[in-house]
Structures are given as structure tokens and as C-alpha cells.
Motif scaffolding. Structure first.
Motif, PDB file in Angstrom:
ATOM      1  N   PRO A   1      34.467 -51.471 -55.442  1.00  0.00           N
ATOM      2  CA  PRO A   1      34.956 -50.779 -54.240  1.00  0.00           C
ATOM      3  C   PRO A   1      34.116 -51.118 -53.019  1.00  0.00           C
ATOM      4  O   PRO A   1      32.887 -51.235 -53.098  1.00  0.00           O
ATOM      5  N   ALA A   2      34.768 -51.300 -51.886  1.00  0.00           N
ATOM      6  CA  ALA A   2      34.099 -51.523 -50.607  1.00  0.00           C
ATOM      7  C   ALA A   2      34.791 -50.652 -49.567  1.00  0.00           C
ATOM      8  O   ALA A   2      35.961 -50.314 -49.708  1.00  0.00           O
ATOM      9  N   ASN A   3      34.047 -50.284 -48.513  1.00  0.00           N
ATOM     10  CA  ASN A   3      34.604 -49.359 -47.509  1.00  0.00           C
ATOM     11  C   ASN A   3      35.199 -48.146 -48.218  1.00  0.00           C
ATOM     12  O   ASN A   3      36.386 -47.844 -48.102  1.00  0.00           O
ATOM     13  N   CYS A   4      34.344 -47.476 -48.954  1.00  0.00           N
ATOM     14  CA  CYS A   4      34.801 -46.389 -49.821  1.00  0.00           C
ATOM     15  C   CYS A   4      33.979 -45.127 -49.591  1.00  0.00           C
ATOM     16  O   CYS A   4      32.931 -45.156 -48.939  1.00  0.00           O
ATOM     17  N   GLY A   5      34.452 -44.021 -50.153  1.00  0.00           N
ATOM     18  CA  GLY A   5      33.702 -42.783 -50.153  1.00  0.00           C
ATOM     19  C   GLY A   5      32.737 -42.739 -51.326  1.00  0.00           C
ATOM     20  O   GLY A   5      32.758 -43.595 -52.205  1.00  0.00           O
ATOM     21  N   PHE A   6      31.893 -41.695 -51.332  1.00  0.00           N
ATOM     22  CA  PHE A   6      30.888 -41.550 -52.386  1.00  0.00           C
ATOM     23  C   PHE A   6      30.829 -40.104 -52.861  1.00  0.00           C
ATOM     24  O   PHE A   6      31.105 -39.160 -52.106  1.00  0.00           O
ATOM     25  N   ASP A   7      30.457 -39.965 -54.118  1.00  0.00           N
ATOM     26  CA  ASP A   7      30.354 -38.639 -54.726  1.00  0.00           C
ATOM     27  C   ASP A   7      28.994 -38.007 -54.459  1.00  0.00           C
ATOM     28  O   ASP A   7      27.961 -38.691 -54.498  1.00  0.00           O
ATOM     29  N   VAL A   8      29.022 -36.702 -54.184  1.00  0.00           N
ATOM     30  CA  VAL A   8      27.824 -35.879 -54.048  1.00  0.00           C
ATOM     31  C   VAL A   8      28.073 -34.609 -54.853  1.00  0.00           C
ATOM     32  O   VAL A   8      29.185 -34.083 -54.858  1.00  0.00           O
ATOM     33  N   ALA A   9      27.061 -34.114 -55.511  1.00  0.00           N
ATOM     34  CA  ALA A   9      27.229 -32.916 -56.346  1.00  0.00           C
ATOM     35  C   ALA A   9      27.177 -31.662 -55.474  1.00  0.00           C
ATOM     36  O   ALA A   9      26.220 -30.877 -55.524  1.00  0.00           O
ATOM     37  N   TRP A  10      28.217 -31.462 -54.654  1.00  0.00           N
ATOM     38  CA  TRP A  10      28.274 -30.280 -53.792  1.00  0.00           C
ATOM     39  C   TRP A  10      28.391 -29.000 -54.612  1.00  0.00           C
ATOM     40  O   TRP A  10      28.941 -29.005 -55.715  1.00  0.00           O
ATOM     41  N   SER A  11      27.940 -27.924 -54.033  1.00  0.00           N
ATOM     42  CA  SER A  11      28.156 -26.610 -54.641  1.00  0.00           C
ATOM     43  C   SER A  11      29.615 -26.205 -54.460  1.00  0.00           C
ATOM     44  O   SER A  11      30.285 -26.672 -53.525  1.00  0.00           O
ATOM     45  N   PRO A  12      30.135 -25.337 -55.330  1.00  0.00           N
ATOM     46  CA  PRO A  12      31.516 -24.865 -55.153  1.00  0.00           C
ATOM     47  C   PRO A  12      31.737 -24.229 -53.787  1.00  0.00           C
ATOM     48  O   PRO A  12      32.816 -24.353 -53.205  1.00  0.00           O
TER      49      PRO A  12
ATOM     50  N   VAL B   1      33.638 -37.536 -42.958  1.00  0.00           N
ATOM     51  CA  VAL B   1      34.330 -36.334 -43.395  1.00  0.00           C
ATOM     52  C   VAL B   1      33.688 -35.855 -44.690  1.00  0.00           C
ATOM     53  O   VAL B   1      33.424 -36.650 -45.598  1.00  0.00           O
ATOM     54  N   LEU B   2      33.415 -34.551 -44.755  1.00  0.00           N
ATOM     55  CA  LEU B   2      32.939 -33.969 -46.000  1.00  0.00           C
ATOM     56  C   LEU B   2      34.152 -33.719 -46.891  1.00  0.00           C
ATOM     57  O   LEU B   2      35.115 -33.079 -46.467  1.00  0.00           O
ATOM     58  N   THR B   3      34.134 -34.241 -48.090  1.00  0.00           N
ATOM     59  CA  THR B   3      35.267 -34.110 -49.012  1.00  0.00           C
ATOM     60  C   THR B   3      34.894 -33.229 -50.196  1.00  0.00           C
ATOM     61  O   THR B   3      33.727 -32.857 -50.373  1.00  0.00           O
ATOM     62  N   GLU B   4      35.876 -32.927 -51.015  1.00  0.00           N
ATOM     63  CA  GLU B   4      35.603 -32.132 -52.217  1.00  0.00           C
ATOM     64  C   GLU B   4      34.634 -32.835 -53.149  1.00  0.00           C
ATOM     65  O   GLU B   4      33.872 -32.191 -53.873  1.00  0.00           O
ATOM     66  N   THR B   5      34.661 -34.153 -53.118  1.00  0.00           N
ATOM     67  CA  THR B   5      33.807 -34.908 -54.034  1.00  0.00           C
ATOM     68  C   THR B   5      32.540 -35.446 -53.386  1.00  0.00           C
ATOM     69  O   THR B   5      31.605 -35.835 -54.085  1.00  0.00           O
ATOM     70  N   GLY B   6      32.502 -35.511 -52.055  1.00  0.00           N
ATOM     71  CA  GLY B   6      31.318 -36.077 -51.416  1.00  0.00           C
ATOM     72  C   GLY B   6      31.501 -36.367 -49.944  1.00  0.00           C
ATOM     73  O   GLY B   6      31.769 -35.464 -49.146  1.00  0.00           O
ATOM     74  N   LEU B   7      31.394 -37.657 -49.572  1.00  0.00           N
ATOM     75  CA  LEU B   7      31.464 -38.082 -48.181  1.00  0.00           C
ATOM     76  C   LEU B   7      32.362 -39.303 -48.065  1.00  0.00           C
ATOM     77  O   LEU B   7      32.380 -40.162 -48.948  1.00  0.00           O
ATOM     78  N   GLU B   8      33.090 -39.397 -46.953  1.00  0.00           N
ATOM     79  CA  GLU B   8      33.817 -40.624 -46.643  1.00  0.00           C
ATOM     80  C   GLU B   8      34.056 -40.675 -45.140  1.00  0.00           C
ATOM     81  O   GLU B   8      33.901 -39.681 -44.436  1.00  0.00           O
ATOM     82  N   GLY B   9      34.413 -41.845 -44.634  1.00  0.00           N
ATOM     83  CA  GLY B   9      34.666 -41.996 -43.202  1.00  0.00           C
ATOM     84  C   GLY B   9      33.907 -43.170 -42.616  1.00  0.00           C
ATOM     85  O   GLY B   9      33.130 -43.853 -43.301  1.00  0.00           O
ATOM     86  N   GLY B  10      34.127 -43.402 -41.333  1.00  0.00           N
ATOM     87  CA  GLY B  10      33.669 -44.607 -40.663  1.00  0.00           C
ATOM     88  C   GLY B  10      32.216 -44.963 -40.863  1.00  0.00           C
ATOM     89  O   GLY B  10      31.892 -46.091 -41.229  1.00  0.00           O
TER      90      GLY B  10
ATOM     91  N   SER C   1      16.602 -35.029 -40.337  1.00  0.00           N
ATOM     92  CA  SER C   1      16.522 -35.914 -41.506  1.00  0.00           C
ATOM     93  C   SER C   1      16.857 -35.119 -42.767  1.00  0.00           C
ATOM     94  O   SER C   1      15.999 -34.825 -43.586  1.00  0.00           O
ATOM     95  N   LEU C   2      18.144 -34.802 -42.915  1.00  0.00           N
ATOM     96  CA  LEU C   2      18.595 -33.971 -44.032  1.00  0.00           C
ATOM     97  C   LEU C   2      18.889 -34.873 -45.233  1.00  0.00           C
ATOM     98  O   LEU C   2      19.773 -35.734 -45.171  1.00  0.00           O
ATOM     99  N   PRO C   3      18.182 -34.701 -46.347  1.00  0.00           N
ATOM    100  CA  PRO C   3      18.400 -35.595 -47.489  1.00  0.00           C
ATOM    101  C   PRO C   3      19.665 -35.230 -48.272  1.00  0.00           C
ATOM    102  O   PRO C   3      19.861 -34.072 -48.645  1.00  0.00           O
ATOM    103  N   VAL C   4      20.516 -36.222 -48.500  1.00  0.00           N
ATOM    104  CA  VAL C   4      21.718 -36.043 -49.319  1.00  0.00           C
ATOM    105  C   VAL C   4      21.735 -37.174 -50.349  1.00  0.00           C
ATOM    106  O   VAL C   4      21.643 -38.350 -49.985  1.00  0.00           O
ATOM    107  N   ARG C   5      21.843 -36.814 -51.616  1.00  0.00           N
ATOM    108  CA  ARG C   5      21.794 -37.819 -52.681  1.00  0.00           C
ATOM    109  C   ARG C   5      23.211 -38.159 -53.150  1.00  0.00           C
ATOM    110  O   ARG C   5      23.953 -37.281 -53.601  1.00  0.00           O
TER     111      ARG C   5
END
Length: 414
Positions: free
Chosen positions: A190-201, A234-243, A329-333
Motif C-alpha cells: 500500500p502507498a498513499n494510505c492510512g494507518f492503524d492506531v490503537a485508539w480508545s473506544p 482525518v482521525l478515523t475509527e482505525t487510525g489516521l489518514e489524509g494528505g 510534540s504529541l507522540p502517536v504510535r
């Protein structure tokens, strides 16, 4: 000279036009019910044809493949693409970001004008023809609603796309067909894609779908190289995506492959320095809530405040220094890229090293490749479409001239 072009996206259509301009007779085949479906999708939010930045910087967008694209863009680059659109009756303009768009921002009028001209030039288009390899006789085999069809051609241009958005025809089904002929292929990624982050419910439920802007993202590569990019996501249900995420997706993806995760640092207030933030946050808040204090003093509210509460320990909100530093500098994994099917584009594909300068497969004479099925990647911003047009043009010209040379050599032996 009969050339078969397989794939009706920008690369395939441009290959057909270029081959016809060299005197070839061309038939184009596509698996879908109509051609240019992904091209139409690209124009849904405004068709970004190319970019106006200087060529040196433009070429750098192709990373390790900029050497190959220097040659391809010399044959059909950003300026040639704009002139080509003009000849079709579609004017373009340069936006504030340097991106180039049709004046009406739409892809459908451009595609209609293009297909009209191609048919006038003699292009025969065959839809619902899914390529399924070669017959024992060497003919091309297509699966159609009426059953298998076999087609003979003097040369073939494959422009079958990558592996994303399969419902528009780019499903990567060509990979085993070429691999079976011994063609070196890098795995599709995948390229130009979103990524998963373990967000809280809580964060997912309240802020999924919310844009985060303005924001800057920063990180340090595995080799210790630091980068910073400003934009929005954009913050998504699974993580982050956008420009701004797409712009660094290659690094994020590769970092996850190397280390298992990628650490991204978010600057939620890119227009303020940390000392100013700390000064504002140090002011007494009296009876105001922390949410009101953040909004009034430093303009942090909504999804940005949600991200702070997600990633900053509760006790750190009472310390202006820690809180101000976190805002800058907010860390997001990030833990994984989104699936290939969801990506805007794909990396990997037919290795350039397997092709000659005409984009012909060295071990399969007469078969040329173009577009996203080649092993390259670039960010959004006009670079993807420009590369597809440029490689399609090179493959179409290359196929026609190879046939001319082959025929001339053959005739010369008598």
C-alpha cells in the motif's frame, strides 16, 4: 503493425494514443464495462493532473526511481501534459499549492474528449475483456461474457494498474501471470494510505471522521534522519489518514516493517512556539474547566483536545511545561498500514531492472509495461497521474518503434 494495449486507465489510453501517432494499428482491452473508471474516481474531489514545481524537485518525489522518471518525463512531462489537455479543449490552472487542475476541476469532460479523439484516430476499444495470460500458441487470452477469446498481436502494452481499488479493475491479478514467465516483480504494497492506531473506544466514538488541521507531523527515520511536514489529516475509527499522512506513508510503512511500529509526533499548534504556549497555559484559569482554558488560551478544542487527553497523562495537564511540550510534540504510535485494497496507490510491481529503456520486458520481447504496475511510488499532488501518462507514452512509442525496427530488420534479411 498491430499492437494490443491491455488496461484502459490513463497509462493504457496514453500508450494507445502514442502508438497510433507512430503509425500502429491499436486495439485496447479492459476488464471493466467502461474505461477510465479509476481516472474518474481521481477527479471526484477535483482532478489533480500534475504539479507546477521545478523539475528537479518534481523528480525527487519519485525517490529511488527518479533516475528512471527523468527519462520518462523528458518524453512527456508536466508541461506536455498541460499542452495535451489544452489540445483536447480542456484548460488548466495552477492552484495556490502549485497543483495543476482542469478549470472545471472535473475528470469526466477530459475523458470524454480524449475517448472521442482516440476513436477518431482509429482506436478500437473492447470492454469486459479480462486478460488471463497467453495461450500455448502465443495468442493473448481474454475471459469475456461470451467465453474465452484469443487475440494475436505483434506487440503488447500491459497497463493493468496496481493492486488497490479492485472494483475499478486494479486487482493485481497480472502478478502470477508475469511471474510465471520469469519476470522479476516486487511485492505490491500500500502507498498513499492510512494507518492503524490503537485508539480508545471513547476517541473513536466521539471523533472518528473529524479533520485535524492545521497540524504538522514529524518523525525520525530508522537511520536517524528527521523530517517535518505540515498539512492536515482525518482521525478515523482505525487510525489516521489524509494528505499529510499520505505524503509520508512510504516512510511510515517501511518503518513499521523494520521495527514493528512507527512513532509520529504531532504539532497541534504549528503557528505557535512552545514558549508562547507555556506562557499562555501558565495563566490562572480560575473556575474555568481545563477544556475552556485550552480553548481560550491556546485555541485547542474538539478533536485536538481529544487527542491530548488520549495521549497525555491526566496529571500532566496541571503542568504548563509538560502540556505545552505535548501540544508541540504529541507522540502517536502507528502499528500497521491499512490494507492494500484501501490504498490510493501501490508500491511494488514489475522491476525497472527487468525492462529496457523502451519499457519492454527484456526476457519477453514485444511485451511492454506502463503505469502503476511498474515498481515506483510517489505522493499525491499530481505525481501519480503524471507518471502514468509519461510511462504510457513511453511504452506506446517504444512498442511502435520496436515493431518498426523489427520489421525493417526482417525485411533486410531477404
Amino acid at each position: 503493425m498491430k499492437i494490443a494495449v491491455i488496461g484502459g486507465g490513463p497509462a493504457g489510453l496514453m500508450a494507445a494514443e502514442a502508438a497510433i501517432s507512430e503509425g500502429a494499428c491499436v486495439d485496447l482491452y479492459d476488464a471493466m464495462a467502461s474505461v477510465g473508471r479509476k481516472f474518474l474516481l481521481a477527479g471526484k474531489g477535483g482532478l489533480n493532473l500534475t504539479h507546477s514545481e521545478p523539475l528537479k524537485r518534481f523528480l525527487a518525489r519519485y525517490g529511488s526511481r527518479q533516475g528512471q522518471f527523468q527519462s520518462l518525463l523528458a518524453g512527456f512531462g508536466p508541461d506536455a501534459l498541460r499542452e495535451w489537455a489544452h489540445e483536447l479543449g480542456v484548460e488548466t490552472f495552477i492552484g495556490t499549492s502549485g497543483r495543476v487542475f482542469p478549470t472545471d476541476l472535473k475528470s469526466a469532460p477530459l475523458l470524454r474528449a480524449w475517448l472521442r479523439r482516440l476513436r477518431q484516430l482509429g482506436l478500437a476499444i473492447h470492454v469486459r475483456h479480462r486478460w488471463s495470460g497467453w495461450a500455448e500458441t502465443g495468442s493473448l487470452r481474454f475471459a469475456t461474457p461470451q467465453g474465452d477469446r484469443y487475440v494475436s498481436a505483434d506487440a503488447v502494452v500491459l497497463a493493468l494498474g496496481g493492486g488497490s481499488w479492485s472494483r475499478f479493475g486494479s486487482d493485481g491479478a497480472w502478478v502470477p501471470l508475469l511471474a510465471g514467465r520469469g519476470v522479476p516483480i516486487e511485492p505490491l504494497k500500500p502507498a498513499n494510505c492510512g494507518f492503524d492506531v490503537a485508539w480508545s473506544p471513547h476517541l473513536r466514538g466521539r471523533y472518528a471522521g473529524h479533520p485535524v488541521k492545521p497540524v504538522a507531523v514529524a518523525g525520525t527515520t530508522h537511520e536517524g534522519v528527521e523530517f517535518r511536514q505540515q498539512g492536515e489529516f482525518v482521525l478515523t475509527e482505525t487510525g489516521l489518514e489524509g494528505g499529510v499522512i499520505y505524503a509520508i506513508s512510504a516512510w511510515l510503512r517501511d518503518e513499521i516493517v523494520k521495527t514493528g511500529t512507527a512513532l509520529l509526533r504531532l504539532d497541534l499548534a504549528p503557528d505557535r512556539d512552545v514558549s508562547r504556549l507555556i506562557s499562555e497555559l501558565s495563566r490562572p484559569r480560575g473556575s474555568r474547566s481545563m477544556a475552556s482554558h485550552l480553548q481560550r488560551r491556546v485555541g485547542i478544542s474538539g478533536v485536538k483536545a481529544g487527542l491530548l487527553r488520549e495521549c497525555v497523562a491526566k496529571q500532566d495537564f496541571a503542568d504548563p511545561v509538560l502540556l505545552g511540550s505535548a501540544i508541540k510534540s504529541l507522540p502517536v504510535r502507528l502499528v500497521a498500514p491499512r490494507p492494500l485494497e484501501e490504498a490510493i496507490s501501490t508500491a511494488g510491481g514489475v522491476a525497472f531492472e527487468a525492462l529496457d529503456q523502451r519499457l519492454m520486458i527484456r526476457t519477453v520481447p514485444g511485451v511492454f509495461c506502463a503505469g502503476e504496475m511498474l515498481d515506483w511510488e510517489a505522493p499525491t499532488g499530481g505525481y501519480l497521474l503524471t507518471a502514468c501518462f509519461a510511462s504510457g507514452h513511453a511504452a506506446g512509442v517504444g512498442a511502435a518503434r520496436w515493431l518498426q525496427k523489427t520489421r525493417s530488420t526482417t525485411l533486410g534479411t531477404f
